[in-house]
Design a protein around this motif. Structure first.
Motif, PDB file in Angstrom:
ATOM      1  N   LEU A  90     -54.475  18.287  72.367  1.00 25.57           N
ATOM      2  CA  LEU A  90     -55.861  18.747  72.466  1.00 25.57           C
ATOM      3  C   LEU A  90     -55.913  19.844  73.517  1.00 25.57           C
ATOM      4  O   LEU A  90     -55.339  19.685  74.599  1.00 25.57           O
ATOM      5  CB  LEU A  90     -56.775  17.588  72.867  1.00 25.57           C
ATOM      6  N   ARG A  91     -56.569  20.937  73.174  1.00 27.22           N
ATOM      7  CA  ARG A  91     -56.579  22.074  74.093  1.00 27.22           C
ATOM      8  C   ARG A  91     -57.999  22.608  74.276  1.00 27.22           C
ATOM      9  O   ARG A  91     -58.703  22.833  73.283  1.00 27.22           O
ATOM     10  CB  ARG A  91     -55.695  23.173  73.507  1.00 27.22           C
ATOM     11  N   LEU A  92     -58.398  22.809  75.513  1.00 25.28           N
ATOM     12  CA  LEU A  92     -59.666  23.479  75.806  1.00 25.28           C
ATOM     13  C   LEU A  92     -59.318  24.869  76.320  1.00 25.28           C
ATOM     14  O   LEU A  92     -58.545  24.996  77.276  1.00 25.28           O
ATOM     15  CB  LEU A  92     -60.439  22.739  76.906  1.00 25.28           C
ATOM     16  N   ASP A 101     -50.450  28.419  64.261  1.00 23.21           N
ATOM     17  CA  ASP A 101     -50.328  27.120  64.926  1.00 23.21           C
ATOM     18  C   ASP A 101     -49.131  26.387  64.339  1.00 23.21           C
ATOM     19  O   ASP A 101     -48.994  26.304  63.119  1.00 23.21           O
ATOM     20  CB  ASP A 101     -51.614  26.300  64.740  1.00 23.21           C
ATOM     21  N   PRO A 102     -48.267  25.872  65.189  1.00 20.70           N
ATOM     22  CA  PRO A 102     -47.040  25.270  64.643  1.00 20.70           C
ATOM     23  C   PRO A 102     -47.231  23.916  63.957  1.00 20.70           C
ATOM     24  O   PRO A 102     -46.393  23.521  63.155  1.00 20.70           O
ATOM     25  CB  PRO A 102     -46.148  25.107  65.887  1.00 20.70           C
ATOM     26  N   GLN A 103     -48.323  23.201  64.271  1.00 16.66           N
ATOM     27  CA  GLN A 103     -48.446  21.811  63.801  1.00 16.66           C
ATOM     28  C   GLN A 103     -48.888  21.715  62.331  1.00 16.66           C
ATOM     29  O   GLN A 103     -48.683  22.629  61.561  1.00 16.66           O
ATOM     30  CB  GLN A 103     -49.437  21.050  64.700  1.00 16.66           C
ATOM     31  N   ILE A 104     -49.532  20.585  61.969  1.00 17.31           N
ATOM     32  CA  ILE A 104     -49.940  20.374  60.572  1.00 17.31           C
ATOM     33  C   ILE A 104     -51.311  21.007  60.312  1.00 17.31           C
ATOM     34  O   ILE A 104     -51.472  21.871  59.450  1.00 17.31           O
ATOM     35  CB  ILE A 104     -49.978  18.857  60.226  1.00 17.31           C
ATOM     36  N   THR A 113     -39.966  26.617  68.426  1.00 16.32           N
ATOM     37  CA  THR A 113     -41.284  27.186  68.773  1.00 16.32           C
ATOM     38  C   THR A 113     -41.374  27.504  70.260  1.00 16.32           C
ATOM     39  O   THR A 113     -41.806  28.582  70.654  1.00 16.32           O
ATOM     40  CB  THR A 113     -42.397  26.169  68.396  1.00 16.32           C
ATOM     41  N   TYR A 114     -40.958  26.559  71.071  1.00 14.33           N
ATOM     42  CA  TYR A 114     -41.073  26.752  72.518  1.00 14.33           C
ATOM     43  C   TYR A 114     -39.993  27.661  73.098  1.00 14.33           C
ATOM     44  O   TYR A 114     -40.073  28.046  74.249  1.00 14.33           O
ATOM     45  CB  TYR A 114     -41.118  25.397  73.241  1.00 14.33           C
ATOM     46  N   SER A 115     -38.994  27.988  72.272  1.00 18.80           N
ATOM     47  CA  SER A 115     -37.968  28.905  72.788  1.00 18.80           C
ATOM     48  C   SER A 115     -38.345  30.361  72.471  1.00 18.80           C
ATOM     49  O   SER A 115     -37.681  31.284  72.902  1.00 18.80           O
ATOM     50  CB  SER A 115     -36.605  28.574  72.179  1.00 18.80           C
TER      51      SER A 115
HETATM   52  C1  GA4 Z   1     -50.098  27.850  69.885  1.00 17.67           C
HETATM   53  C2  GA4 Z   1     -51.042  26.713  69.465  1.00 17.67           C
HETATM   54  C3  GA4 Z   1     -51.364  25.757  70.616  1.00 17.67           C
HETATM   55  O1  GA4 Z   1     -52.288  26.374  71.507  1.00 17.67           O
HETATM   56  C4  GA4 Z   1     -50.092  25.356  71.403  1.00 17.67           C
HETATM   57  C5  GA4 Z   1     -49.498  26.624  71.970  1.00 17.67           C
HETATM   58  C6  GA4 Z   1     -48.239  26.478  72.838  1.00 17.67           C
HETATM   59  C7  GA4 Z   1     -48.584  26.419  74.343  1.00 17.67           C
HETATM   60  O2  GA4 Z   1     -49.531  27.048  74.782  1.00 17.67           O
HETATM   61  O3  GA4 Z   1     -47.856  25.727  75.060  1.00 17.67           O
HETATM   62  C8  GA4 Z   1     -47.330  27.670  72.474  1.00 17.67           C
HETATM   63  C9  GA4 Z   1     -47.955  28.280  71.176  1.00 17.67           C
HETATM   64  C10 GA4 Z   1     -48.957  27.265  70.720  1.00 17.67           C
HETATM   65  C11 GA4 Z   1     -46.894  28.585  70.088  1.00 17.67           C
HETATM   66  C12 GA4 Z   1     -45.614  29.240  70.651  1.00 17.67           C
HETATM   67  C13 GA4 Z   1     -45.208  28.657  72.020  1.00 17.67           C
HETATM   68  C14 GA4 Z   1     -45.871  27.304  72.194  1.00 17.67           C
HETATM   69  C15 GA4 Z   1     -47.139  28.737  73.523  1.00 17.67           C
HETATM   70  C16 GA4 Z   1     -45.899  29.446  73.071  1.00 17.67           C
HETATM   71  C17 GA4 Z   1     -45.531  30.628  73.505  1.00 17.67           C
HETATM   72  C18 GA4 Z   1     -50.408  24.252  72.400  1.00 17.67           C
HETATM   73  C19 GA4 Z   1     -48.998  25.003  70.450  1.00 17.67           C
HETATM   74  O4  GA4 Z   1     -48.695  23.891  70.078  1.00 17.67           O
HETATM   75  O5  GA4 Z   1     -48.333  26.132  70.062  1.00 17.67           O
END
Ligand code: GA4
Length: 332
Positions: free
Chosen positions: A166-168, A208-211, A317-319
């Motif tokens: 969850l993100r604000l 967005d990487p998720q579902i 994704t995080y790399s």
């Molecule tokens: C994008 C969607 C969501 O906000 C998030 C982001 C995540 C982060 O802020 O930590 C990521 C981004 C998001 C995708 C690529 C990676 C991971 C920052 C980043 C450079 C929380 C998510 O799940 O992916």
């Protein structure tokens, strides 16, 4: 006169609106059509109590209105769980004109990094509400596409090990009193030249990487989505609706029938109000295998993606940087 850059439309796009209270078979068709054509749509009559939403918005705005030092103390790097961030996005040097709170939204975690218990219960109620909306939509998507097991997608985010987030996000206005709004008190890097621009990209383009993502904002605009022609389309905010968008994993699990749409947030130079959005990113457990159900794969539409786990996808994704097309690394 506001001049849009050549890559951008001035007129806001009319997103499909799906009334979740309509007859089920109608809703199913609309959800599938909207996901195929846009990957982004609004839902109304979603069943999340207005009070739950209003409390979330109020708690978020109250938090962001605190002095920076207090926000860092409450949730910053000093806090072992560190949920507050300002300007940094991810770990690879992406920056944005945004401050945020980022929480693990799985059942197991139960927002234990939120210490004030009233804030914690507000966030939990909100999470429960939007998760239900996400699950209902995922079930209608599966059924609407003829998947025998209609829980095939929703089960992943209902799982108590789901890695949902969850993100604000809180975006300051550009011209006025940033210091009153958030973490920009000592921000001198905005030159005269920058101030002459019409807008600034506050959260860079990405998928967005998720579902599935369930997003809501206050009535301050800023969201833009990129459709097939590559132009940026402003989306008019509707605080009574939730915007729903397809994430990378759903693109994979529908074998490319639904597309994870690129989007970004901009701050207009003529706006003097803060935008706040709350996004729920529905994700599977880390060890879940991400594959399309057999009905999605046919001789006419062979499997587009390699099988992988969410842990593998998340690691990639995080790399990478925010805007990188990570899904391309998993195609057959
Ligand atoms: C994008 C969607 C969501 O906000 C998030 C982001 C995540 C982060 O802020 O930590 C990521 C981004 C998001 C995708 C690529 C990676 C991971 C920052 C980043 C450079 C929380 C998510 O799940 O992916």
């Amino acid at each position: 006169m506001v001049v849009a850059s050549p890559t951008e439309r001035i007129e806001p796009i009319e997103l499909p609106v799906v009334d979740l209270a309509a007859e089920r078979s109608t809703v199913m068709k609309r959800v599938v059509k909207a996901s195929e054509e846009y990957g982004f749509f609004n839902v109304i009559n979603h069943g999340v109590p207005q009070d739950t939403i209003a409390k979330m918005e109020e708690a978020g705005l109250d938090f962001f209105a605190k002095p920076l030092a207090q926000k860092k103390l409450d949730f910053g790097p000093g806090n072992p769980f560190g949920a507050y961030g300002c300007k940094n996005i991810g770990f690879n040097g992406d920056i944005g004109e945004v401050e945020y709170l980022l929480f693990n939204a799985s059942d197991n975690d139960q927002f234990k990094n939120i210490v004030p218990s009233n804030f914690r219960s507000i966030v939990r109620a909100y999470r429960d509400g939007v998760r239900e909306v996400a699950c209902e939509i995922l079930e209608m998507m599966a059924e609407g596409m003829g998947v025998h097991d209609k829980w095939v997608f929703s089960r992943l985010i209902r799982d108590c090990d789901s890695d949902s987030v969850l993100r604000l996000n809180h975006y300051p206005p550009i011209m006025l009193n940033r210091d009153q709004c958030c973490c920009y008190k000592d921000d001198n890097d905005h030159t005269q030249q920058q101030q002459q621009q019409q807008q600034e990209v506050a959260f860079g383009e990405h998928t967005d990487p998720q579902i599935l993502t369930i997003l809501r904002s206050n009535d301050v605009g800023g969201l833009q989505i990129s459709l097939e022609d590559g132009l940026w389309n402003p989306v008019t905010p509707d605080p009574s609706a939730f915007s729903v968008n397809v994430g990378d994993l759903l693109q994979v699990m529908t074998n490319g029938r639904f597309v994870s749409v690129r989007h970004r947030a901009v701050t207009k130079w003529n706006s003097n109000r803060c935008r706040m959005s709350v996004a729920y990113f529905g994700a599977p457990p880390l060890d879940a295998s991400i594959v399309a159900p057999p009905v999605m794969v046919t001789p006419q539409r062979p499997s587009l993606f390699k099988p992988f786990t969410w842990a593998e996808y998340k690691k990639v994704t995080y790399s990478l940087r925010l805007g990188e097309r990570r899904i391309d690394l998993f195609t057959n």
